[in-house]
Design a protein around this motif. Structure first.
Motif, PDB file in Angstrom:
ATOM      1  N   GLU A   1      -2.806   2.390  11.768  1.00 31.29           N
ATOM      2  CA  GLU A   1      -2.228   3.349  10.834  1.00 31.29           C
ATOM      3  C   GLU A   1      -0.709   3.246  10.770  1.00 31.29           C
ATOM      4  O   GLU A   1      -0.100   3.457   9.740  1.00 31.29           O
ATOM      5  CB  GLU A   1      -2.625   4.787  11.228  1.00 31.29           C
TER       6      GLU A   1
ATOM      7  N   ILE B   1       1.025   1.103   8.054  1.00 32.63           N
ATOM      8  CA  ILE B   1       1.037   1.488   6.648  1.00 32.63           C
ATOM      9  C   ILE B   1       2.279   2.310   6.334  1.00 32.63           C
ATOM     10  O   ILE B   1       2.612   3.254   7.042  1.00 32.63           O
ATOM     11  CB  ILE B   1      -0.206   2.334   6.292  1.00 32.63           C
TER      12      ILE B   1
ATOM     13  N   ARG C   1       3.175   4.954   4.333  1.00 33.45           N
ATOM     14  CA  ARG C   1       2.509   5.953   3.497  1.00 33.45           C
ATOM     15  C   ARG C   1       3.385   6.379   2.324  1.00 33.45           C
ATOM     16  O   ARG C   1       2.902   6.630   1.240  1.00 33.45           O
ATOM     17  CB  ARG C   1       2.166   7.175   4.351  1.00 33.45           C
ATOM     18  N   GLU C   2       4.700   6.466   2.569  1.00 32.96           N
ATOM     19  CA  GLU C   2       5.613   6.797   1.486  1.00 32.96           C
ATOM     20  C   GLU C   2       5.871   5.539   0.682  1.00 32.96           C
ATOM     21  O   GLU C   2       6.188   4.502   1.225  1.00 32.96           O
ATOM     22  CB  GLU C   2       6.928   7.359   2.034  1.00 32.96           C
ATOM     23  N   LYS C   3       5.722   5.640  -0.620  1.00 33.07           N
ATOM     24  CA  LYS C   3       5.913   4.484  -1.477  1.00 33.07           C
ATOM     25  C   LYS C   3       7.352   3.975  -1.346  1.00 33.07           C
ATOM     26  O   LYS C   3       8.302   4.749  -1.330  1.00 33.07           O
ATOM     27  CB  LYS C   3       5.623   4.837  -2.936  1.00 33.07           C
TER      28      LYS C   3
ATOM     29  N   ALA D   1       5.487  -4.091  -4.015  1.00 36.71           N
ATOM     30  CA  ALA D   1       4.643  -2.923  -3.759  1.00 36.71           C
ATOM     31  C   ALA D   1       5.082  -1.733  -4.607  1.00 36.71           C
ATOM     32  O   ALA D   1       4.246  -0.976  -5.110  1.00 36.71           O
ATOM     33  CB  ALA D   1       4.697  -2.564  -2.269  1.00 36.71           C
TER      34      ALA D   1
ATOM     35  N   ASP E   1       2.936  -0.050  -7.617  1.00 34.82           N
ATOM     36  CA  ASP E   1       2.495   1.274  -7.172  1.00 34.82           C
ATOM     37  C   ASP E   1       1.341   1.132  -6.177  1.00 34.82           C
ATOM     38  O   ASP E   1       0.304   1.788  -6.286  1.00 34.82           O
ATOM     39  CB  ASP E   1       2.067   2.138  -8.358  1.00 34.82           C
TER      40      ASP E   1
ATOM     41  N   THR F   1      -0.106   0.625  -1.977  1.00 35.38           N
ATOM     42  CA  THR F   1       0.135   0.909  -0.570  1.00 35.38           C
ATOM     43  C   THR F   1       0.575  -0.370   0.112  1.00 35.38           C
ATOM     44  O   THR F   1      -0.047  -1.417  -0.075  1.00 35.38           O
ATOM     45  CB  THR F   1      -1.134   1.442   0.107  1.00 35.38           C
TER      46      THR F   1
ATOM     47  N   ASN G   1      -7.323   2.129   0.843  1.00 30.49           N
ATOM     48  CA  ASN G   1      -6.060   2.552   0.223  1.00 30.49           C
ATOM     49  C   ASN G   1      -5.695   1.694  -0.980  1.00 30.49           C
ATOM     50  O   ASN G   1      -4.526   1.522  -1.299  1.00 30.49           O
ATOM     51  CB  ASN G   1      -4.930   2.486   1.259  1.00 30.49           C
ATOM     52  N   LYS G   2      -6.710   1.128  -1.653  1.00 32.06           N
ATOM     53  CA  LYS G   2      -6.438   0.270  -2.811  1.00 32.06           C
ATOM     54  C   LYS G   2      -5.775   1.057  -3.943  1.00 32.06           C
ATOM     55  O   LYS G   2      -6.049   2.249  -4.104  1.00 32.06           O
ATOM     56  CB  LYS G   2      -7.736  -0.353  -3.320  1.00 32.06           C
TER      57      LYS G   2
ATOM     58  N   SER H   1      -3.574  -2.224  -2.705  1.00 34.94           N
ATOM     59  CA  SER H   1      -2.766  -2.382  -1.502  1.00 34.94           C
ATOM     60  C   SER H   1      -2.304  -3.823  -1.359  1.00 34.94           C
ATOM     61  O   SER H   1      -2.927  -4.754  -1.867  1.00 34.94           O
ATOM     62  CB  SER H   1      -3.564  -1.953  -0.265  1.00 34.94           C
TER      63      SER H   1
END
Length: 430
Positions: free
Chosen positions: A111, A114, A116-118, A178, A182, A184, A215-216, A218
């Protein structure tokens, strides 16, 4: 064609059963499934008439054979390790998620990979590299944002390799991709994928792709991919090759479960990659040292809104003087130059208050360093002035040139030339 496809489908099922058996630590059963899958692929290869499909079947067969050989060779040790309970020390240092329910534990461990924030890195934040940006837009952004434009024949790339000298912005460009798609963004290092425990690394790769599917759309970005996908016979461990092979086999899967997932690799040494791994990256994009126009834009971007006296002519002059510098080198030069005015404050003995325009457009009164002969100059040390009332001297061309002279290029010309030669021989630049 249909006859070939039926055996291809059979091989797909065997591969899934083999992976499940490995995860359950039933290595003998896994070997049997891999063996049956190889037999099915051999028949599919024999009766397939399409040259491209035959080559794809051949690659998958090579990977599956290698996996079966690895398990068969290590079968006695694997079964012995399965039967013998771990010692107290092993239990103490055994990583999280290595028990029977290790899949969830491995997911938890991943985890952290990743974002998480774009990411807020835009195309415009990446100076130059127009050809590379266009290629990535075509290969990554369009398939993710407009999937209906692609079908069985017009298929998006599953694996893209960014290569070039160090410090040219490969990781930064991946973040921009990314953002624009837009998607992940998974940023994974070789250490994230490695484990000394038998079979753990492969399961780590499986869990990574499961998270990517959840989380597609991604993008899975693996930096310095050569460290886990070097040529056979190099010093890297067998476990490293297993991880990379598992990742690529899963990405080149038999079905559509990987739609919306892109594997993006980056390396400074593409010539060190194993040839089998290299073939799996269908698109290869050279990220070269920045050209003069890109270097000029980099100086502007890194200087930002900091008060300065530089003109357009000065920026062009800096770009000419910085030939051979990477984007990272220029970033370091500008950071050093930004400190030059602060250093000058220590030698200033007199200050005077002026109305100064701040970066947000407002004007406030601040103490500005002046000559002792300046009318109204007050003798004081800058350390006695409140932070909000002190105005730093502007950055000048002399500051930039001074830093440029002290900081030399980190990329040797021979390394940049080698990347260019490799690109002409193996790379795809379009």
């Amino acid at each position: 064609m249909a006859y070939s496809n039926s055996f291809f489908t059979q091989a797909q099922e065997c591969n899934k059963l083999a992976v499940s058996a490995e995860n359950a630590k039933d290595y003998r059963l896994a070997f049997e499934h891999y063996k049956r899958g190889c037999q099915a692929l051999r028949i599919a290869f024999k009766y397939e008439n399409n040259y491209e499909l035959k080559e794809k079947i051949k690659e998958i067969l090579t990977d599956m054979l290698k996996r079966a050989e690895d398990i068969h060779r290590a079968l006695p040790q694997l079964e012995k390790a399965k039967e013998e309970p771990p010692t107290t020390d092993e239990q103490k240092y055994k990583p999280k998620g290595s028990g029977d329910d290790d899949d969830e534990g491995l997911k938890d461990a991943l985890e952290g990979a990743i974002l998480r924030e774009k990411s807020n890195v835009k195309w415009n934040d990446v100076a130059g590299l127009e050809q590379a940006k266009q290629s990535l837009k075509e290969a990554v952004v369009l398939p993710i944002k407009f999937p209906d434009l692609f079908d069985e024949k017009r298929r998006p790339w599953k694996g893209i390799l960014l290569y070039g000298p160090p410090g040219t912005g490969k990781s930064y460009l991946a973040k921009a991709v990314a953002t624009e798609a837009d998607a992940t963004f998974f940023s994974v290092s070789s250490s994230d994928l490695m484990s000394k425990w038998v079979g753990q690394s492969e399961r780590f790769a499986n869990s990574l792709l499961e998270l990517a599917r959840e989380n597609k759309p991604s993008i899975v970005f693996v930096d310095e991919i050569d460290s886990i996908a070097g040529k056979r016979g190099d010093a890297e461990s067998e476990t490293a090759r297993k991880v990379m092979r598992e990742l690529l086999v899963q990405m080149q899967g038999f079905d559509i479960q990987n739609d919306g997932i892109m594997l993006l690799g980056a390396t400074n040494k593409p010539w060190d990659l194993d040839s089998a791994v290299l073939r799996k990256f269908e698109k290869k994009i050279l990220i070269p040292l920045p050209e003069a126009s890109a270097r000029e834009e980099m100086f502007r971007i890194h200087l930002g809104n900091t008060t300065n006296t530089l003109t357009d002519k000065d920026f062009r002059y800096l770009s000419e003087k910085s030939e051979g510098y990477s984007g990272q080198d220029i970033h370091i030069v500008v950071r050093d130059a930004l400190m030059q005015p602060i250093r000058r404050l220590e030698s200033i003995t007199h200050f005077k208050k002026y109305r100064v325009r701040d970066a947000d457009g407002t004007t406030t009164e601040k103490w500005v360093g002046v000559s002792p002969a300046e009318p109204g100059a007050v003798a004081m040390n800058f350390m006695s002035i409140p932070s909000k009332e002190l105005c730093a001297p502007p950055v000048t061309l002399e500051d930039m040139l001074s830093s440029l002279m002290q900081i030399r290029p980190s990329v040797k010309p021979i390394d940049a030339e080698r990347c260019e030669r490799w690109a002409k021989e193996f790379g795809i630049q379009r």
